[in-house]
Design a protein around this motif. Structure first.
Motif, PDB file in Angstrom:
ATOM      1  N   VAL A  74       0.854  -1.191   0.000  1.00 34.10           N
ATOM      2  CA  VAL A  74       0.000   0.000   0.000  1.00 34.10           C
ATOM      3  C   VAL A  74       0.893   1.245   0.000  1.00 34.10           C
ATOM      4  O   VAL A  74       1.571   1.537   0.986  1.00 34.10           O
ATOM      5  N   LYS A  75       0.890   1.943  -1.126  1.00 36.96           N
ATOM      6  CA  LYS A  75       1.707   3.146  -1.260  1.00 36.96           C
ATOM      7  C   LYS A  75       0.844   4.375  -1.017  1.00 36.96           C
ATOM      8  O   LYS A  75      -0.324   4.418  -1.379  1.00 36.96           O
ATOM      9  N   THR A  76       1.424   5.384  -0.386  1.00 37.93           N
ATOM     10  CA  THR A  76       0.742   6.659  -0.154  1.00 37.93           C
ATOM     11  C   THR A  76       1.620   7.778  -0.655  1.00 37.93           C
ATOM     12  O   THR A  76       2.793   7.565  -0.986  1.00 37.93           O
ATOM     13  N   LEU A 120       3.494   0.370   7.049  1.00 41.77           N
ATOM     14  CA  LEU A 120       3.171  -0.807   7.842  1.00 41.77           C
ATOM     15  C   LEU A 120       2.349  -0.397   9.063  1.00 41.77           C
ATOM     16  O   LEU A 120       2.723   0.523   9.797  1.00 41.77           O
ATOM     17  N   ASP A 121       1.224  -1.093   9.289  1.00 39.34           N
ATOM     18  CA  ASP A 121       0.358  -0.825  10.440  1.00 39.34           C
ATOM     19  C   ASP A 121       0.633  -1.840  11.533  1.00 39.34           C
ATOM     20  O   ASP A 121       0.619  -3.054  11.292  1.00 39.34           O
ATOM     21  N   HIS A 161      -3.458   0.164   5.912  1.00 42.41           N
ATOM     22  CA  HIS A 161      -2.314  -0.031   5.023  1.00 42.41           C
ATOM     23  C   HIS A 161      -1.955  -1.515   5.056  1.00 42.41           C
ATOM     24  O   HIS A 161      -2.845  -2.353   5.017  1.00 42.41           O
ATOM     25  N   ASN A 162      -0.685  -1.847   5.114  1.00 44.15           N
ATOM     26  CA  ASN A 162      -0.274  -3.245   5.243  1.00 44.15           C
ATOM     27  C   ASN A 162      -0.175  -3.581   6.732  1.00 44.15           C
ATOM     28  O   ASN A 162       0.826  -3.272   7.374  1.00 44.15           O
TER      29      ASN A 162
END
Length: 1010
Positions: free
Chosen positions: A81-83, A90-91, A253-254
């Motif tokens: 997941v790119k922002t 990373l979550d 996110h991830n």
């Protein structure tokens, strides 16, 4: 006092979840670059800087992340997941109170050790969290120095002290900058400096110096930093990656780690919650003031503590009286008309209610009549003080300081400044009045040390206020907040938090008289003291603060006077209970809290079907195993067959009741080898029934001893079992080595790494709903492949050290074991190092337990268990779990933990053969190498049988050794040896000990004894 920190498995798992995402990343410490020297240099200095190395572009990042997720049975990411802020996000989900700050500090050290990364920036949403992080970095410095042999350099970003950025860039060691979002996304002049070319920074922009380090950003509470301006600003840091730590992630996110509210509670990582609700009830046709404080058990009948108005010579006063059935409030009040018809008809100790002959009924915690806001606040303060004393009487002797925290909405309620000087506000005055009243009521006949402690503290010294301080007048003031901060309920006065945090450790000492703390509600986030046991919010309720936030300040596990966490699994939820004094009913508070918790568990799986169980990773004797389709279908069928799921495959209350009562239906034979893992997976599926149980503290009462306690039969029973003993284990370490080598040679099977290949095709008919729910493609085939080749990794394993840590043996002993196993067995290490370590540790621990039991001996000592444990340990119990009054137990009531125990008690109490029996308190224990063991029951049978029998029983829902955990089996075997030693030194009227699952089994064993 100095807080002590220790390695904890659940925190290690959180750290490894992050570090394992980068397996294969080379350790490239100290990548140097030339720092922007700026213009107009006045002196010569070294221009070299040390930045974070880039992530290796050959690294299988997504595969690593999926492996981490698979091991934790989290949903697997299909892509990185790119922002706009970072290409890698990373979550890490961690519940409040479980030490997420400690975890990300440890992660920093671990990332540095494994991969050489050294530049980290912790971004926080408020001053409170910023100051808390800085304090955590200070108090953990020595702890991490011992573990990693180095210190981190850390500082709080301040635009007026930019020399810290030079050190941050030029130092090759671990460097941590802590910055709050207001420092880079607010409009103030000082906040804009980070983006400006500054003359006092040699015409450089601070942000350019920061971004050149390619820092790793750690966002603490990222859900509070999701405004567009903040996210745009984070991009300016040019981070290598972003790690996001929170209990309540808003944007996903991830996710690589989950420790949610349910995990934290079931693993006993946070305090248990109890509530004292206070609500106003309108009784039609009357304005008589009444407050039912509590109901107490007495030898004859229950007693109600009721606050009523009483007419006296100097006016009408509100006084608390102890009332019994038949008391007339009209007479008691000296004939105040509003109490006509208020004659007590019944006092129910189980339902906590008092009913009157006029039809009125009050529940404990309810007030009626003339109840102003001041009256309500007085009741709250009184209840908080009472709760404090009840906890303190028990915990003082364990060396644990109890703190009570009052949140108020304005300083004037606590402190008033006039021309005459400073004086207490209305809440301070009420507190001192109620404190003195509660203190005078305390009965401390057997607790001289505690009485001496209380007598040494003046009421004016035992409460204190923690607020913002006006720098000119030095007076306590309300915090300065802008509209946004007021909406969030967060203050940004650094001096107030500084005071709170500086006193954090001092407040934990008995030498410090402050035990009751008044603080502004806006300073809520600053309080993370582990010994807050009572929280009372004296302010108007609003929707800005959730119930989870309200209790969050007191969830941390307490520490004693040595700074040691009180986290013994056997007693943690007896010692660590947070009481919330709420200005609403227990029912309403709990309903709101449960809604908050339920909402936070939105990502928990809800459906317990074969599709959910298939592919999950479980630990087996042969290593980690992926659940096959057949096993998954078997689990689903088991749940359906026994009525543990509804038609939609939601877990129902019947399942959780069966778990609680130890009456789960036996698993089919093919599932039994995975029993514990299967039930863990089932338990991870969300249902309302497995939400944390929040106790109604009104139901907690003192259980009084009755005449059975004085019976000769009980005294004789007690004299036979109250001996204390010390154990010793004498064995030759070579014997253990030989056993372990043999076990490893025969049983060590390391599972090769597996990977799954799924093939699918696009659905025939697409719809918005299918796309939305990820059903646009359907899986057509699944196959599992095995990688039997050696796993090559840049990660170096301390094999001996890791195993020694897991089995609690010396490095030499572990080295002797591993060096003597067969070469083909040892060669499995290269196939799967982690599995080799975990499986070796499991097999060694099993042999260690066997050797301990074989060579364990007990020797009685002169000391015995004090009979006072039957009064001290039974001070407060939850009577919601109590049944009818008993005839043969030493208390009138017994609190049972399961359906098995309830049925057992019913049979004991009606059996003509039983003379007297007792549920043994926690103070009665047998020491064992795997922790103290507390048997359940002590029973004396009458002389009418062939001969007198004294019996100590352990009740279990299942008698199968397969159903008992290893630690339980070990404790039971130790208990057998303990009673063998007791009996060896006694006359023929000895004590029988055994494990039973029913009264019938007990009588069968008693018959054998006769």
């Amino acid at each position: 006092m100095k807080l002590k920190f220790k390695k904890q498995a659940y925190q290690t798992r959180a750290v490894e979840a992050v570090t394992d995402c980068f397996k294969g990343q080379p350790n490239t410490a100290g990548i140097s670059y030339r720092i922007d020297p700026g213009s107009d240099r006045q002196e010569k200095f070294d221009d070299s800087g040390f930045k974070n190395a880039e992530i290796d572009n050959t690294l299988p990042l997504l595969e690593n992340i999926q492996a981490v997720q698979r091991l934790q049975n989290l949903s697997q990411s299909t892509a990185l997941v790119k922002t706009k802020e970072s290409p890698l996000n990373l979550d890490i989900e961690m519940e409040t109170g479980t030490g997420k700050t400690y975890c990300y500090i440890k992660t920093i050290f671990e990332m540095n050790m494994r991969y050489g990364w050294s530049k980290f920036i912790v971004v926080v949403p408020s001053i409170a969290i910023r100051e808390g992080v800085y304090k955590s970095l200070e108090i953990t410095a020595e702890h991490f120095l011992e573990s990693y042999g180095k210190r981190a350099k850390f500082f709080v970003y301040n635009s007026k002290h930019l020399h810290n950025l030079e050190s941050f860039s030029s130092d090759a060691g671990i460097n941590i900058m802590v910055i709050n979002v207001q420092a880079f996304n607010a409009r103030g002049k000082d906040n804009r400096r980070i983006y400006e070319e500054l003359d006092d920074f040699r015409s450089r922009r601070p942000i350019d110096v920061i971004k050149a380090n390619r820092p790793i950003l750690i966002l603490d509470e990222p859900q509070k930093m999701e405004g567009k301006k903040t996210l745009d600003s984070l991009k300016e840091f040019d981070p290598l990656m972003i790690l996001r730590y929170s209990a309540t992630h808003k944007t996903k996110h991830n996710k690589i780690h989950r420790l949610d509210a349910l995990d934290a509670y079931t693993q006993k990582l946070v305090k248990k919650i109890a509530v004292r609700g206070i609500s106003v009830k309108g009784l039609s046709g009357t304005n008589a003031y009444l407050y039912l404080e509590s109901i107490e058990i007495s030898q004859k009948s229950p007693i109600a503590r009721v606050e009523v108005e009483i007419k006296q010579n100097n006016g009408i006063r509100r006084i608390t009286r102890k009332l019994k059935k038949g008391d007339n409030l009209f007479d008691l009040s000296n004939e105040l008309d509003q109490y006509k018809g208020f004659v007590i008809a019944d006092i129910n100790a189980i339902s906590d209610t008092v009913s009157f002959t006029n039809g009125a009924e009050l529940s404990a915690g309810e007030a009626t009549g003339d109840v102003s806001e001041t009256t309500l606040r007085r009741i709250q303060i009184r209840e908080a003080v009472k709760a404090h004393f009840e906890k303190e009487q028990v915990l003082f002797h364990q060396g644990i300081k109890v703190l009570t925290l009052f949140f108020i909405d304005e300083v004037a309620k606590y402190r008033v400044y006039t021309d005459a000087g400073e004086e207490g506000g209305v809440y301070a005055k009420i507190f001192e009045e109620e404190y003195k009243d509660c203190l005078n009521e305390l009965k401390l006949l057997h607790k001289p040390e505690y009485r001496k402690y209380l007598n040494g503290i003046d009421v004016s010294d035992t409460h204190n206020g923690y607020f913002s301080i006006d720098k000119k007048s030095k007076r306590l003031v309300d915090p300065k907040m802008n509209k946004t901060e007021m909406k969030k309920g967060e203050a940004n006065d650094a001096d107030a938090y500084d005071l709170i945090l500086k006193d954090k450790e001092r407040l934990l000492s008995f030498e410090e008289p402050t035990r009751f703390i008044f603080s502004h509600s806006a300073l809520r986030e600053g309080w993370d003291n582990p010994n807050v046991f009572v929280i009372c919010t004296l302010k108007h309720s609003d929707n800005t603060i959730s119930r989870r936030q309200e209790v969050g300040r007191g969830l941390r596990i307490s520490v004693n006077q040595l700074g040691e966490r009180q986290d013994n699994p056997a007693t943690v939820h007896q010692t660590n209970v947070l009481t919330v004094v709420a200005s609403e009913s227990y029912k309403n508070f709990v309903a709101a809290l449960q809604r908050d918790i339920s909402a936070s568990l939105s990502e928990r799986p809800r459906i317990a079907n074969a599709a959910y169980f298939a592919g999950k990773i479980i630990d087996t004797e042969n290593g980690k195993m992926e659940i096959s389709g057949d096993i998954a279908e078997g689990i689903e069928f088991y749940l359906i067959q026994n009525g543990y799921v509804d038609r939609k495959k939601n877990i129902v209350h019947a399942y959780h009741d069966a778990v609680k009562n130890e009456t789960l239906a036996p698993l089919p034979d093919d599932l039994k080898p995975f029993r514990e893992q299967i039930f863990q997976l089932i338990g991870s599926v969300y249902s309302d029934a497995n939400l944390p149980q929040i106790e109604n503290e009104r139901g907690a009462k003192t259980n009084l001893l009755n005449a059975n306690f004085e019976k000769k039969a009980f005294k004789e029973l007690w004299s036979r079992i109250n001996s204390k003993a010390a154990y010793s284990v004498h064995f030759d370490s070579s014997e253990l080595v030989d056993k372990c080598v043999k076990a490893l040679d025969n049983d060590l099977r390391v599972a090769p790494l597996k990977y799954m290949i799924q093939a699918g095709e696009q659905a025939d008919r697409l719809s918005y709903e299918k796309i939305k729910h990820g059903d646009a493609f359907k899986v057509t085939s699944t196959s599992t492949k095995v990688n039997r080749r050696s796993v090559h990794s840049a990660v170096k394993y301390d094999l001996v050290g890791k195993v020694a840590e897991a089995v609690q043996l010396t490095r030499k002993t572990v080295s002797d074991i591993l060096s003597n196993i067969q070469k083909p067995v040892f060669a499995q290490f290269r196939t799967n190092p982690e599995n080799f370590i975990s499986e070796s540790a499991r097999l060694i621990n099993e042999q260690k337990a066997t050797v301990i039991i074989e060579h364990l001996t007990y020797n009685t000592v002169s000391e015995t268990h004090d009979i006072n444990i039957f009064t001290d340990a039974q001070s407060k119990q939850d009577f919601a779990k109590a049944g009818a009054p008993l005839k043969r137990h030493i208390y009138d009531y017994v609190i049972t933990d399961s359906k098995t125990e309830r049925a057992f008690v019913k049979n004991l109490d009606t059996s003509e053969e039983v003379s007297v029996y007792a549920k043994l308190p926690k103070g009665f224990f047998i020491p064992t190498p795997v922790g103290n063991y507390n048997p359940d029951w002590a029973i004396s049978f009458k002389q009418g049988m062939v001969r007198h029998v004294y019996f100590v029983a352990e009740t279990k829902g299942s008698m199968s050794s397969m159903e008992l955990r290893e630690i339980e089996k070990t404790k039971i075997e130790c208990a057998r040896k303990f009673f063998d030693e007791i009996n060896r030194k006694m006359n023929p009227e000895n004590v029988k000990y055994d494990v039973i699952n029913s009264f019938g089994k007990l009588m069968e064993l008693v018959g054998v004894c006769n």
